[in-house]
Write a protein that holds these residues in place. Structure first.
Motif, short mmCIF file in Angstrom:
data_model
loop_
_atom_site.label_atom_id
_atom_site.label_comp_id
_atom_site.label_asym_id
_atom_site.label_seq_id
_atom_site.Cartn_x
_atom_site.Cartn_y
_atom_site.Cartn_z
N PRO A 166 0.83 -1.27 0.10
CA PRO A 166 -0.09 -0.05 0.03
C PRO A 166 0.81 1.37 0.23
O PRO A 166 1.82 0.92 0.16
CB PRO A 166 -0.81 -0.13 1.35
N PRO A 167 0.30 2.39 -0.29
CA PRO A 167 1.15 3.43 -0.24
C PRO A 167 1.69 4.02 1.25
O PRO A 167 0.92 3.62 2.22
CB PRO A 167 0.33 4.75 -0.40
N GLU A 168 2.88 4.26 1.28
CA GLU A 168 3.60 4.40 2.75
C GLU A 168 2.84 5.40 3.66
O GLU A 168 2.52 5.03 4.80
CB GLU A 168 4.88 5.11 2.26
N LEU A 169 2.37 6.60 3.16
CA LEU A 169 1.56 7.17 4.14
C LEU A 169 0.23 6.88 4.46
O LEU A 169 -0.19 6.92 5.83
CB LEU A 169 1.28 8.66 3.38
N ALA A 170 -0.41 6.13 3.59
CA ALA A 170 -1.74 5.56 4.18
C ALA A 170 -1.42 4.38 5.39
O ALA A 170 -2.20 4.39 6.21
CB ALA A 170 -2.30 4.65 2.92
N LEU A 171 -0.40 3.54 5.08
CA LEU A 171 -0.12 2.47 6.32
C LEU A 171 0.38 3.33 7.42
O LEU A 171 -0.09 3.05 8.51
CB LEU A 171 1.18 1.77 5.84
N GLU A 172 1.46 4.34 7.29
CA GLU A 172 1.77 5.25 8.60
C GLU A 172 0.39 5.72 9.43
O GLU A 172 0.35 5.67 10.49
CB GLU A 172 2.62 6.36 7.99
N LEU A 173 -0.19 6.39 8.51
CA LEU A 173 -1.48 6.97 9.13
C LEU A 173 -2.26 5.86 9.66
O LEU A 173 -2.66 6.11 11.05
CB LEU A 173 -2.35 7.46 7.93
N ALA A 174 -2.70 5.02 9.23
CA ALA A 174 -3.66 3.82 9.98
C ALA A 174 -2.71 3.31 11.22
O ALA A 174 -3.32 3.27 12.22
CB ALA A 174 -3.67 2.65 8.99
N CYS A 175 -1.46 2.94 10.95
CA CYS A 175 -0.73 2.26 12.29
C CYS A 175 -0.58 3.54 13.35
O CYS A 175 -0.49 3.04 14.36
CB CYS A 175 0.69 2.12 11.62
N ALA A 176 -0.63 4.67 13.10
CA ALA A 176 -0.49 5.80 14.01
C ALA A 176 -1.79 5.80 14.83
O ALA A 176 -1.99 6.55 15.98
CB ALA A 176 -0.05 6.99 13.75
N HIS A 177 -2.85 5.22 14.45
CA HIS A 177 -4.31 5.55 14.88
C HIS A 177 -4.45 4.39 16.03
O HIS A 177 -4.41 3.16 15.97
CB HIS A 177 -5.27 5.26 13.90
N PRO A 178 -4.88 4.81 17.45
CA PRO A 178 -5.03 3.80 18.47
C PRO A 178 -5.94 2.84 18.14
O PRO A 178 -6.06 1.86 18.68
CB PRO A 178 -5.09 4.75 19.61
N LYS A 179 -6.90 3.12 17.24
CA LYS A 179 -7.99 2.11 17.26
C LYS A 179 -7.91 1.16 15.99
O LYS A 179 -8.79 0.51 15.63
CB LYS A 179 -9.43 2.93 17.02
N PHE A 180 -6.87 1.12 15.49
CA PHE A 180 -6.19 0.27 14.30
C PHE A 180 -5.47 -0.70 14.59
O PHE A 180 -4.57 -0.75 15.46
CB PHE A 180 -5.69 1.14 13.07
N ARG A 181 -6.03 -2.07 14.25
CA ARG A 181 -4.91 -3.36 14.15
C ARG A 181 -4.95 -3.93 13.03
O ARG A 181 -5.89 -4.20 12.39
CB ARG A 181 -5.96 -4.10 15.10
N MET A 182 -3.78 -4.49 12.97
CA MET A 182 -3.43 -5.07 11.67
C MET A 182 -3.18 -6.65 12.00
O MET A 182 -2.62 -7.24 12.98
CB MET A 182 -2.15 -4.60 11.04
N HIS A 183 -3.57 -7.37 11.04
CA HIS A 183 -3.58 -8.97 11.36
C HIS A 183 -2.84 -9.68 10.06
O HIS A 183 -3.84 -10.29 9.37
CB HIS A 183 -5.06 -9.54 11.60
N PRO A 184 -1.61 -9.64 10.12
CA PRO A 184 -0.96 -10.34 8.90
C PRO A 184 -1.20 -11.79 9.20
O PRO A 184 -1.51 -12.43 10.22
CB PRO A 184 0.50 -10.36 8.97
N GLY A 185 -1.39 -12.63 8.07
CA GLY A 185 -1.39 -14.16 8.11
C GLY A 185 -2.89 -14.39 8.66
O GLY A 185 -2.85 -15.44 9.38
N ARG A 186 -3.69 -13.70 8.41
CA ARG A 186 -5.01 -14.08 9.10
C ARG A 186 -6.44 -14.03 7.87
O ARG A 186 -6.95 -13.17 8.01
CB ARG A 186 -5.25 -13.19 10.37
N PRO A 187 -6.26 -15.04 7.11
CA PRO A 187 -7.23 -15.16 6.11
C PRO A 187 -8.57 -15.43 6.78
O PRO A 187 -8.62 -15.73 7.90
CB PRO A 187 -7.10 -16.14 5.21
N TRP A 188 -9.72 -14.83 5.89
CA TRP A 188 -11.10 -15.18 6.52
C TRP A 188 -11.58 -16.30 5.88
O TRP A 188 -11.40 -16.73 4.65
CB TRP A 188 -12.02 -13.86 6.02
N GLN A 189 -12.11 -17.17 6.68
CA GLN A 189 -12.58 -18.80 6.09
C GLN A 189 -14.13 -18.77 5.91
O GLN A 189 -14.70 -19.48 5.13
CB GLN A 189 -12.13 -19.83 7.12
N ALA A 190 -14.65 -18.05 6.88
CA ALA A 190 -16.21 -18.14 6.96
C ALA A 190 -16.75 -16.88 7.55
O ALA A 190 -16.12 -16.37 8.31
CB ALA A 190 -16.74 -19.31 7.32
#
Ligand SMILES: Cc1cc2nc3c(=O)[nH]c(=O)nc-3n(C[C@H](O)[C@H](O)[C@H](O)COP(=O)(O)OP(=O)(O)OC[C@H]3O[C@@H](n4cnc5c(N)ncnc54)[C@H](O)[C@@H]3O)c2cc1C
Length: 362
Positions: A166-190
């Motif tokens: 993703p664009p760098e600034l978009a990622l930085e902005l999200a990660c700086a927000h206290p209500k944002f959580r990122m879940h790598p390696g977590r596909p949705w199954q159902a």
């Protein structure tokens, strides 16, 4: 929009808003374009047609079936929108995907007062290398279509397997927000509804949300697009022309149109036997469906400067060739005077001849 409106006014372009192209079909040696506007259907005839229907031009923005089958329509949106972000205020949002639109939607939801955003994706890490940067050169964007089929196929496969970040600034902005959580390696199954709550099954346990935003890209499904209804069965596809090695097969790529060097469709059966389908060569595919033939930047903003001249040349070539009939007769009849001769010209010639400055021919 200001720029586009200026452009429309300056060039006096006949732009028709709110008009849907419902079919493009053959009609007495030319092409008929059926349109729908305010419930009214109209047909216009054209010698050539350019389809510039954008990123989802080969299909539709994709919602995985397990989500559309499992939830009411108003509990999810595709990140390509339109999304009513005001409606997401105070809600727990789960986003699927890590590309530009997923991050943009996550940030907009947070800016509009979402209670939380959980962004999930399949990969173990967010990609950091952008393969677009490697091919985004003037040389590649201009000449991509001259590469051998096997190489174009391998490049498209590489882009399918290696995602862009993703664009760098978009990622930085999200990660700086206290209500944002990122879940790598977590596909949705159902997904399922439990009361008013959406429950998402993942390999790392369940996740609960009030609304889903899906950055899940677009499908390749030519026959499902109304404007391609007549074209889809008649045009050459990559699967008709190219057989990849068994470990390199890709049905999605195989379904894409195999277009010529000017983005023109080709008939599926050979020219001699094409009978009724030669008309497809009057139609030019200047949308994302041409990316296998013309490269990842075939119709992107960065590619326009290099790729548009090819389409224009294809259209004008076609129009020029169609004017051949009668060309020689018109040339023979052409009598526009280029050398204007003054009234006293003959007298001057005689005077020059008398003075010996013009020698007689025999
Ligand atoms: C999430 C995302 C990120 C991107 N990032 C980049 C980037 O970083 N760099 C870059 O260069 N490019 C990027 N692109 C690609 C770029 O946005 C497009 O290539 C560009 O907008 C294409 O312009 P266009 O005029 O060809 O198509 P569009 O701007 O998509 O316009 C197509 C139009 O066709 C209309 N249409 C479709 N079907 C019909 C029909 N049947 N009848 C009537 N109208 C119809 C649509 O409504 C739409 O208005 C991105 C695209 C997406 C989706």
């Amino acid at each position: 929009m200001d720029y586009l409106r200026w452009y429309r006014a300056t060039l006096d372009l006949a732009v028709e808003n709110d008009t849907e192209v419902a079919d493009i079909r053959p009609a007495n040696g030319v092409v008929a374009v059926d349109t729908r506007h305010a419930g009214r259907v109209a047909t216009r005839l054209a010698r050539t047609v350019v389809i510039a229907s954008g990123y989802a031009g080969a299909g539709f923005w994709q919602v995985p079936a397990f989500i559309s089958d499992g939830l009411p329509d108003d509990r999810y949106d595709h990140t390509n929108g339109p999304v009513d972000f005001e409606r997401l205020r105070g809600r727990r949002i789960a986003v699927l995907g890590h590309a530009a639109s997923a991050l943009d939607n996550a940030n907009t939801a947070l800016a509009c007062g979402a209670a939380s955003v959980d962004l999930c994706f399949r990969r173990a890490k967010i990609p950091r290398v952008n393969p677009h940067r490697f091919v985004e050169t003037a040389g590649t964007m201009t000449h991509f279509c001259t590469l051998p089929d096997a190489m174009r196929w391998r490049i498209a496969r590489h882009f399918r397997l290696v995602d862009q970040p993703p664009p760098e600034l978009a990622l930085e902005l999200a990660c700086a927000h206290p209500k944002f959580r990122m879940h790598p390696g977590r596909p949705w199954q159902a997904v399922r509804l439990e009361g008013a709550e959406i429950v998402i099954a993942t390999p790392k346990g369940e996740l609960r949300a009030d609304h889903l935003l899906l950055g899940t890209g677009a499908t390749v499904e030519l026959e499902a697009r109304p404007e391609l209804r007549s074209l889809a069965p008649a045009i050459l596809r990559w699967r008709d022309r190219f057989s990849p090695a068994p470990d390199d097969e890709d049905a999605r790529l195989g379904a894409l149109p195999y277009v010529d060097e000017h983005y023109g469709f080709l008939p599926r059966v050979s020219a001699d036997a094409s009978g009724g389908t030669a008309w497809v060569a009057r139609v030019f595919c200047f949308n994302a469906a041409s990316h296998l033939s013309h490269g990842p930047h075939a119709t992107s903003n960065s590619g326009h400067r290099h790729c548009l001249p090819r389409v224009v040349r294809g259209v004008t070539d076609r129009l020029f060739r169609e004017q051949q009939n009668g060309y020689l007769a018109k040339l023979a009849a052409f009598d526009t005077i280029d050398l204007a001769i003054p009234d006293d010209f003959e007298a001057k010639l005689e005077a020059l001849e008398a003075a010996g400055r013009i020698l007689k021919a025999s």
